[in-house]
Design an enzyme around this catalytic site. Structure first.
Site, PDB file in Angstrom:
ATOM      1  CD  GLU A 302     -70.138 -30.094 -42.640  1.00 15.07           C
ATOM      2  OE1 GLU A 302     -70.692 -29.204 -41.978  1.00 15.07           O
ATOM      3  OE2 GLU A 302     -70.629 -30.415 -43.702  1.00 15.07           O
ATOM      4  CG  HIS A 326     -74.592 -32.248 -36.747  1.00 18.68           C
ATOM      5  ND1 HIS A 326     -75.675 -32.927 -37.208  1.00 18.68           N
ATOM      6  CD2 HIS A 326     -74.193 -31.502 -37.866  1.00 18.68           C
ATOM      7  CE1 HIS A 326     -75.703 -32.622 -38.435  1.00 18.68           C
ATOM      8  NE2 HIS A 326     -75.027 -31.849 -39.003  1.00 18.68           N
ATOM      9  CD  GLU A 327     -71.525 -29.119 -37.789  1.00 16.89           C
ATOM     10  OE1 GLU A 327     -71.142 -29.358 -38.663  1.00 16.89           O
ATOM     11  OE2 GLU A 327     -72.963 -28.728 -37.453  1.00 16.89           O
ATOM     12  CG  HIS A 330     -71.157 -33.114 -41.066  1.00 18.85           C
ATOM     13  ND1 HIS A 330     -71.617 -33.675 -42.203  1.00 18.85           N
ATOM     14  CD2 HIS A 330     -71.602 -32.167 -40.709  1.00 18.85           C
ATOM     15  CE1 HIS A 330     -72.649 -33.370 -42.426  1.00 18.85           C
ATOM     16  NE2 HIS A 330     -72.869 -32.351 -41.416  1.00 18.85           N
ATOM     17  CD  GLU A 349     -75.860 -31.854 -43.032  1.00 17.74           C
ATOM     18  OE1 GLU A 349     -75.855 -32.160 -41.973  1.00 17.74           O
ATOM     19  OE2 GLU A 349     -75.026 -31.061 -43.600  1.00 17.74           O
ATOM     20  CG  ASP A 406     -79.195 -21.922 -49.002  1.00 18.71           C
ATOM     21  OD1 ASP A 406     -78.037 -22.576 -48.593  1.00 18.71           O
ATOM     22  OD2 ASP A 406     -79.774 -21.074 -48.592  1.00 18.71           O
ATOM     23  CE1 TYR A 414     -79.683 -30.156 -42.804  1.00 18.48           C
ATOM     24  CE2 TYR A 414     -78.406 -30.952 -40.852  1.00 18.48           C
ATOM     25  CZ  TYR A 414     -78.557 -29.881 -41.922  1.00 18.48           C
ATOM     26  OH  TYR A 414     -77.742 -29.125 -42.336  1.00 18.48           O
TER      27      TYR A 414
END
Ligand code: BES
Ligand code: ZN
Length: 632
Positions: A302, A326-327, A330, A349, A406, A414
């Site tokens: 995003e 979705h993006e 953001h 998320e 990460d 999510y």
């Protein structure tokens, strides 16, 4: 010892301070807004950054870079306008694998001393710059190394056009520091201007106001006037064309891809309006997409004003555009209101998945969004099985201290995040919930926030002492407890109920060719393929393949799901498709399950290693970091 205290020890070797005189004028500040509120003194410690923003913090960046494809390096300088809050004589930036050449202070560019403190492989090393209490400007001259994890340098063969090289960055979560010396914490926001010099036949674009065509000089300038966190710094360089979609939206892609992309994303303007209707005005002026070569390690990223997207969503039927929703979402949840630390990643998320499904519902109806929720629930269940339902990592609020952020990138953030918000919506009704979310985005706009701050806001603005409501919302159960709460409402889908009916018919002997599948979208197909049993005969695999041509599917989601079964059932007809997919696509979400399935058997492992040896040069560092570990 945790990473932060290890760093503090390293700091004790700090050297001498060189006193230099410098101008205190704030020049070159092309800001339309101030970001006073963005780093409150009470900001939580970010265990993934060495910066100490409560003492000295960057406010604005002027970036000046030359892109050198031969050396695979960015060289140039980053000039920061800084605010010294405590009269300290050092300001600290994050770096990883950067060559720092020189650091200069003020408009006079007087050289100062600096050190690279002790660090580690994940966090890199703190750059400690010696300043005076009145220093307003710090210029860092540097270059990147070929190992810079954020950068992927593609040779012409790895692009669609096959003629020109290509470069793109991926900064989230803590990789911005591998291409810019920066205070690399999502709790810190900066505005930026940039000058980027590229080979003449290429175009540069950034997460900023962008050019729409090439010029003869190869020199491009950029401005991002709204303050953004470092993980949204982005740059891409390639043989790019631009195509307008609506007055506010458009697409950048290689000329060979632009037609397909324009068709696939023709509805992005509509999406933008649907999003605005839900949660208020889009705050970033333009919304454009950049379609990358297939080695892009994510589905989408995003980057403000310019979402980076994988070409694997070019399915020719607009079936995978929820990724764009979705993006786009953001732009509110993430870019406008940002998780202050990676422990609060679910705020980015979870809200975004919730918002994405609302956009899809607005555009294509509830039955469509229901399918996405069921698929999301399946993903969530797989993640819970993998991590273990008692695992601390299945709580929304994470503790990633001493680990790579990460590791927090799972479907917990999510989908569990999304279902938590859906649970609140169910408890108070949609109207009240939407008003609350609008209020949340408005109140925290251009700020970073934590789980605790969000929960305080939830209590003061929505729960308001209503104990019955608090019990229904069950913050404790969702946010701080592993697994799923006992009263979890399992999502259902009427369209999937039909798929399940067809599946049962097939299982009880009806030929595949006679199933009623004409109206199915790729989501129904995905559901169908995911239902296939552990045990299947070669004949059954072949029958389905003959009827539905899965092995040749042009839909990446369908193909990846099918190939997974092909691996498990040793269905060799799909071998070529598997190899082609793994050597062309770099999207980690697809690669990991396929390689994992392969290494379950000794022969499969051999095959996996052979394919990986060939495919690895095509993968981004984000993907190889995971796969090297898996295949070692
Ligand atoms: N911001 C994420 C990608 C990301 C997260 C990159 C954390 C690095 C660290 C992006 O918005 C995202 O979630 N992408 C998903 C697609 C989405 C539809 C779930 C992806 O890439 O698969
Ligand atoms: Zn996301």
């Amino acid at each position: 010892m945790n990473v932060y205290s290890r760093f503090l020890l390293g700091l004790s070797v700090a050297g001498t301070l060189q006193l230099v005189s410098c101008s205190t004028q704030l020049t070159n500040q092309d800001q339309t807004m101030t970001n006073e509120q963005s780093t409150p003194a009470s900001a939580p410690a970010d265990v993934h950054s060495y910066a100490r923003p409560a003492e000295a913090v960057a406010k604005h960046l002027d970036l000046d870079l030359t892109v050198d494809f031969d050396r695979k390096a960015l060289t140039g300088q980053a000039t920061y306008l800084i605010e010294n809050k405590t009269g300290t004589n050092e300001i600290i930036f994050d770096t990883r694998n950067l060559h720092i050449e020189q650091v200069l202070l003020g408009d006079e560019l007087e050289e100062t001393t600096f050190e690279l403190g002790e660090g580690n492989k994940t966090l890199g090393r703190p750059l400690i710059v010696h300043v005076r209490p009145d220093t307003k400007k710090v210029t860092i001259r540097y270059s990147t190394s070929p190992e810079a994890a954020a950068l992927q340098w593609l040779n012409p063969q790895q692009t669609a056009g096959k003629e020109h090289p290509f470069l793109f960055t991926q900064s989230q979560a803590i990789l911005a520091r591998t291409w810019i010396p920066i205070q690399d914490s999502p709790g810190i926001r900066i505005t930026y201007n940039a000058k980027v010099k590229v080979p003449q036949e290429l175009l540069a674009v950034m997460s900023a106001e962008n050019p729409v065509e090439k010029n003869d000089s190869g020199l491009y300038t950029f401005a991002m006037k709204q303050p953004i966190p470092s993980y949204l710094m982005a740059l891409s360089v390639g043989d790019l064309a631009f195509r307008e979609i609506g007055p506010q939206t458009g697409i950048y892609a290689e000329p060979a891809t632009i037609e397909a992309a324009a068709y696939e994303f023709a509805e992005m303007d509509k999406m933008l309006h649907a999003a605005e209707k839900l949660y208020g005005k889009y705050r970033w002026d333009r919304y454009d997409l950049l379609v990358l070569p297939p080695s892009f390690p994510f589905g989408g990223m995003e980057n403000p004003r310019l979402t980076f997207v994988t070409p694997t969503v070019l399915a020719k039927d607009r079936s995978l555009t929820s990724l764009i929703a979705h993006e786009l979402a953001h732009s509110w949840s993430g870019n406008l209101v940002t998780n202050a630390t990676w422990n609060d990643f679910w705020l980015n998320e979870g809200f975004t998945v919730y918002f994405e499904r609302r956009i899809m519902e607005e555009l294509y109806g509830k039955e469509y969004a229901d399918m996405l929720n069921v698929l999301g629930y399946q993903d969530l269940n797989n993640t819970l099985d993998e991590l273990g339902r008692e695992s601390e990592d299945t709580r929304l609020k994470l503790d990633l201290e001493g680990r790579d952020p990460d590791e927090g990138l799972t479907d917990i953030a999510y989908e569990k995040g999304n279902f938590f918000l859906q649970n609140i919506e169910r408890a108070v009704g949609r109207e009240r919930f939407d008003a609350f979310v609008n209020n949340y985005f408005g109140t925290f706009a251009f700020q970073s926030t934590t789980t605790d701050k969000f929960l305080d806001f939830l209590r003061s603005e929505l729960i308001r002492g209503d104990e019955a409501l608090a019990e229904k919302i069950n913050v404790e159960g969702w946010v701080y407890t592993p697994g799923l709460p006992a009263d979890f409402v399992v999502p259902t889908s009427t369209r999937f109920a039909e798929v399940e009916g067809a599946f049962r018919n097939w299982q009880s002997g009806k030929p595949a060719t006679e199933l009623k599948t004409q109206e199915w979208s790729s989501h129904e197909w995905l559901h169908f393929i995911r239902m296939l049993p552990e045990e299947m005969t070669q004949q059954q695999m072949a029958e389905l393949d003959k009827a539905f041509n899965f092995t040749n599917s042009g839909n990446s989601e369908v193909l990846a799901a099918w190939i997974l079964h092909a691996i498990r059932h040793n269905y060799t007809t799909a071998d070529q498709a598997l190899e082609t997919f793994l050597t062309h696509v770099g999207r980690r979400k697809f690669l990991v399950p396929l390689y994992k399935a392969l290494i379950e058997t000794p022969e499969g492992k051999e095959k996996a290693l052979a394919i990986y040896a060939k495919a690895r040069p095509n993968y981004h560092a984000v993907s190889t970091a995971t796969l090297d570990e898996l295949l070692k």
